[in-house]
Design a protein around this motif. Structure first.
Motif, PDB file in Angstrom:
ATOM      1  N   PRO A 116     -46.320  28.740  68.797  1.00  0.00           N
ATOM      2  CA  PRO A 116     -47.572  29.054  68.108  1.00  0.00           C
ATOM      3  C   PRO A 116     -48.120  30.408  68.556  1.00  0.00           C
ATOM      4  CG  PRO A 116     -47.594  26.803  68.953  1.00  0.00           C
ATOM      5  CD  PRO A 116     -46.394  27.461  69.528  1.00  0.00           C
ATOM      6  N   PRO A 117     -48.736  31.175  67.656  1.00  0.00           N
ATOM      7  CA  PRO A 117     -49.229  32.506  68.018  1.00  0.00           C
ATOM      8  C   PRO A 117     -50.304  32.513  69.088  1.00  0.00           C
ATOM      9  CG  PRO A 117     -49.979  31.883  65.813  1.00  0.00           C
ATOM     10  CD  PRO A 117     -48.942  30.891  66.222  1.00  0.00           C
ATOM     11  N   ARG A 118     -50.897  31.347  69.370  1.00  0.00           N
ATOM     12  CA  ARG A 118     -51.881  31.282  70.454  1.00  0.00           C
ATOM     13  C   ARG A 118     -51.253  31.642  71.797  1.00  0.00           C
ATOM     14  NH1 ARG A 118     -52.427  24.631  70.743  1.00  0.00           N
ATOM     15  NH2 ARG A 118     -50.356  24.227  71.637  1.00  0.00           N
ATOM     16  N   THR A 119     -49.925  31.473  71.896  1.00  0.00           N
ATOM     17  CA  THR A 119     -49.221  31.676  73.158  1.00  0.00           C
ATOM     18  C   THR A 119     -48.227  32.827  73.062  1.00  0.00           C
ATOM     19  OG1 THR A 119     -49.446  29.370  73.857  1.00  0.00           O
ATOM     20  CG2 THR A 119     -47.626  30.615  74.816  1.00  0.00           C
ATOM     21  N   GLY A 146     -56.072  28.858  74.761  1.00  0.00           N
ATOM     22  CA  GLY A 146     -56.142  27.411  74.712  1.00  0.00           C
ATOM     23  C   GLY A 146     -56.192  26.849  76.113  1.00  0.00           C
ATOM     24  N   SER A 147     -55.887  25.582  76.246  1.00  0.00           N
ATOM     25  CA  SER A 147     -56.010  24.870  77.509  1.00  0.00           C
ATOM     26  C   SER A 147     -54.702  24.908  78.301  1.00  0.00           C
ATOM     27  CB  SER A 147     -56.375  23.414  77.232  1.00  0.00           C
ATOM     28  OG  SER A 147     -55.276  22.762  76.592  1.00  0.00           O
ATOM     29  N   PRO A 148     -54.744  24.514  79.584  1.00  0.00           N
ATOM     30  CA  PRO A 148     -53.505  24.371  80.342  1.00  0.00           C
ATOM     31  C   PRO A 148     -52.499  23.448  79.652  1.00  0.00           C
ATOM     32  CG  PRO A 148     -55.363  24.328  81.846  1.00  0.00           C
ATOM     33  CD  PRO A 148     -55.939  24.304  80.450  1.00  0.00           C
ATOM     34  N   ALA A 149     -52.990  22.356  79.062  1.00  0.00           N
ATOM     35  CA  ALA A 149     -52.093  21.431  78.365  1.00  0.00           C
ATOM     36  C   ALA A 149     -51.445  22.104  77.162  1.00  0.00           C
ATOM     37  CB  ALA A 149     -52.860  20.185  77.935  1.00  0.00           C
ATOM     38  N   ASP A 150     -52.216  22.941  76.447  1.00  0.00           N
ATOM     39  CA  ASP A 150     -51.658  23.675  75.307  1.00  0.00           C
ATOM     40  C   ASP A 150     -50.520  24.584  75.778  1.00  0.00           C
ATOM     41  OD1 ASP A 150     -53.499  22.592  73.493  1.00  0.00           O
ATOM     42  OD2 ASP A 150     -54.936  24.223  73.795  1.00  0.00           O
ATOM     43  N   GLN A 151     -50.761  25.296  76.871  1.00  0.00           N
ATOM     44  CA  GLN A 151     -49.726  26.214  77.351  1.00  0.00           C
ATOM     45  C   GLN A 151     -48.481  25.463  77.807  1.00  0.00           C
ATOM     46  OE1 GLN A 151     -49.493  29.124  81.084  1.00  0.00           O
ATOM     47  NE2 GLN A 151     -50.486  30.053  79.318  1.00  0.00           N
ATOM     48  N   ASP A 180     -46.439  24.456  74.798  1.00  0.00           N
ATOM     49  CA  ASP A 180     -45.759  25.563  74.138  1.00  0.00           C
ATOM     50  C   ASP A 180     -44.580  26.074  74.957  1.00  0.00           C
ATOM     51  OD1 ASP A 180     -47.660  25.328  72.174  1.00  0.00           O
ATOM     52  OD2 ASP A 180     -48.803  27.110  72.753  1.00  0.00           O
ATOM     53  N   VAL A 181     -44.772  26.190  76.266  1.00  0.00           N
ATOM     54  CA  VAL A 181     -43.704  26.679  77.139  1.00  0.00           C
ATOM     55  C   VAL A 181     -42.551  25.690  77.195  1.00  0.00           C
ATOM     56  CG1 VAL A 181     -43.130  27.153  79.558  1.00  0.00           C
ATOM     57  CG2 VAL A 181     -45.165  28.175  78.548  1.00  0.00           C
ATOM     58  N   LEU A 182     -42.860  24.413  77.341  1.00  0.00           N
ATOM     59  CA  LEU A 182     -41.814  23.403  77.462  1.00  0.00           C
ATOM     60  C   LEU A 182     -41.087  23.172  76.142  1.00  0.00           C
ATOM     61  CD1 LEU A 182     -43.588  20.871  79.842  1.00  0.00           C
ATOM     62  CD2 LEU A 182     -41.733  22.453  80.392  1.00  0.00           C
ATOM     63  N   ASP A 183     -41.734  23.457  75.032  1.00  0.00           N
ATOM     64  CA  ASP A 183     -41.059  23.376  73.743  1.00  0.00           C
ATOM     65  C   ASP A 183     -40.083  24.531  73.543  1.00  0.00           C
ATOM     66  OD1 ASP A 183     -42.246  21.050  72.954  1.00  0.00           O
ATOM     67  OD2 ASP A 183     -43.742  21.982  71.648  1.00  0.00           O
ATOM     68  N   ALA A 184     -40.352  25.663  74.202  1.00  0.00           N
ATOM     69  CA  ALA A 184     -39.582  26.875  73.922  1.00  0.00           C
ATOM     70  C   ALA A 184     -38.440  27.148  74.882  1.00  0.00           C
ATOM     71  CB  ALA A 184     -40.529  28.085  73.912  1.00  0.00           C
ATOM     72  N   LEU A 185     -38.596  26.826  76.177  1.00  0.00           N
ATOM     73  CA  LEU A 185     -37.732  27.465  77.162  1.00  0.00           C
ATOM     74  C   LEU A 185     -36.812  26.620  78.037  1.00  0.00           C
ATOM     75  CD1 LEU A 185     -39.975  30.333  78.542  1.00  0.00           C
ATOM     76  CD2 LEU A 185     -37.977  30.513  77.068  1.00  0.00           C
ATOM     77  N   PRO A 186     -36.991  25.339  78.231  1.00  0.00           N
ATOM     78  CA  PRO A 186     -36.186  24.653  79.252  1.00  0.00           C
ATOM     79  C   PRO A 186     -34.681  24.848  79.132  1.00  0.00           C
ATOM     80  CG  PRO A 186     -37.973  23.237  78.573  1.00  0.00           C
ATOM     81  CD  PRO A 186     -37.994  24.442  77.642  1.00  0.00           C
ATOM     82  N   ALA A 187     -34.122  24.731  77.925  1.00  0.00           N
ATOM     83  CA  ALA A 187     -32.670  24.858  77.786  1.00  0.00           C
ATOM     84  C   ALA A 187     -32.197  26.254  78.169  1.00  0.00           C
ATOM     85  CB  ALA A 187     -32.254  24.534  76.348  1.00  0.00           C
ATOM     86  N   LEU A 188     -32.982  27.266  77.825  1.00  0.00           N
ATOM     87  CA  LEU A 188     -32.625  28.637  78.165  1.00  0.00           C
ATOM     88  C   LEU A 188     -32.689  28.855  79.676  1.00  0.00           C
ATOM     89  CD1 LEU A 188     -31.876  31.477  77.363  1.00  0.00           C
ATOM     90  CD2 LEU A 188     -34.273  31.918  76.813  1.00  0.00           C
ATOM     91  N   ILE A 189     -33.722  28.321  80.317  1.00  0.00           N
ATOM     92  CA  ILE A 189     -33.835  28.449  81.771  1.00  0.00           C
ATOM     93  C   ILE A 189     -32.637  27.802  82.457  1.00  0.00           C
ATOM     94  CG2 ILE A 189     -35.140  27.731  83.793  1.00  0.00           C
ATOM     95  CD1 ILE A 189     -36.550  29.936  82.408  1.00  0.00           C
ATOM     96  N   VAL A 190     -32.231  26.644  81.987  1.00  0.00           N
ATOM     97  CA  VAL A 190     -31.083  25.961  82.573  1.00  0.00           C
ATOM     98  C   VAL A 190     -29.849  26.848  82.475  1.00  0.00           C
ATOM     99  CG1 VAL A 190     -29.501  24.029  82.321  1.00  0.00           C
ATOM    100  CG2 VAL A 190     -31.972  23.637  82.278  1.00  0.00           C
TER     101      VAL A 190
END
Length: 237
Positions: free
Chosen positions: A34-37, A212-217, A220-230
């Motif tokens: 989302p563009p918020r992040t 947004g809130s810590p929960a929002d961030q 958004d982060v967990l939707d986008a990056l875990p597989a790439l970080i691994v």
């Protein structure tokens, strides 16, 4: 998926990894964030990933403490007081310590931005009103991993307090990604919710800023990056 090579980066060294470009994957697609992040990811070896808004200059919040501390540690007077204030700023996100150190070194943010080529980073008379981008934060941390891996900044990020000096929990956003070894957080105390986080691991750095809130961030982060970080941590399979 959008992957760009960082101009001027050198080959990976001991703190980095030689990374093959990961295969496209839906949960690594920056267009789904989302563009918020805004999110950025870097490695000292030159791999880069980011959302379309990663170069957007937003409120630095307490991310500016990274720049102030780096300046004080490397260009300050070397006093025990500077080091103690710096540690409190990173571990506890202590605003009072930041005000003291920024008053002593008012040029710190601008000087750090110039030294590291952080084009979206700008200091003001009030450190709390400075600005930066997630791209600048990750470029800064990646440069530190490459050129100054023994910086106390990494030690203090790795030993960050569970609760900040003002009582805010420090546990969201990039800190929840796999492989993270240390983090720094930022948040706004006035107006609409606005948060930031930055983290490092073995061979990568990552930052996020959310209107947004810590929960929002975190979402958004967990939707986008875990597989790439691994992939960055264990390598492609």
């Amino acid at each position: 998926m959008s992957i760009r090579t960082l101009a001027g980066c050198v080959a990976a060294v001991a703190v980095g990894l030689v990374i093959a470009a990961p295969a496209a994957n839906a949960d690594e697609d920056p267009t789904t964030v989302p563009p918020r992040t805004a999110i950025s990811l870097r490695t000292p070896g030159g791999f880069g990933w980011g959302t379309a808004n990663e170069h957007e200059s937003r409120s630095a919040l307490s991310m500016s403490k990274l720049y102030i501390v780096d300046y004080a540690l490397r260009h300050g007077d070397g006093s025990p007081e500077d080091r103690a204030l710096s540690e409190r700023m990173i571990r506890d996100s202590d605003d009072g310590a930041a005000t003291q150190l920024a008053s002593k070194y008012p040029q710190a943010i601008e000087a750090t931005a110039s030294e590291y080529g952080l084009r979206q980073t700008h200091g003001t008379a009030d450190w709390g009103r400075s600005s930066t981008s997630t791209a600048d934060i990750t470029d800064f941390l990646s440069a530190k991993q490459r050129t100054d891996p023994g910086s106390p900044i990494f030690e203090w990020m790795a030993g960050a307090s569970n609760t900040a000096a003002d009582g805010t929990p420090q546990n969201w956003g990039t800190a929840q990604l796999p492989g993270v070894q240390g983090s720094k957080w930022g948040w706004s105390d006035v107006g609409a919710p606005e948060v930031a986080s930055a983290s490092f691991g073995s061979g990568f750095s990552v930052a996020a800023h959310t209107y947004g809130s810590p929960a929002d961030q975190s979402a958004d982060v967990l939707d986008a990056l875990p597989a790439l970080i691994v992939r960055l941590v264990v390598g492609p399979h």
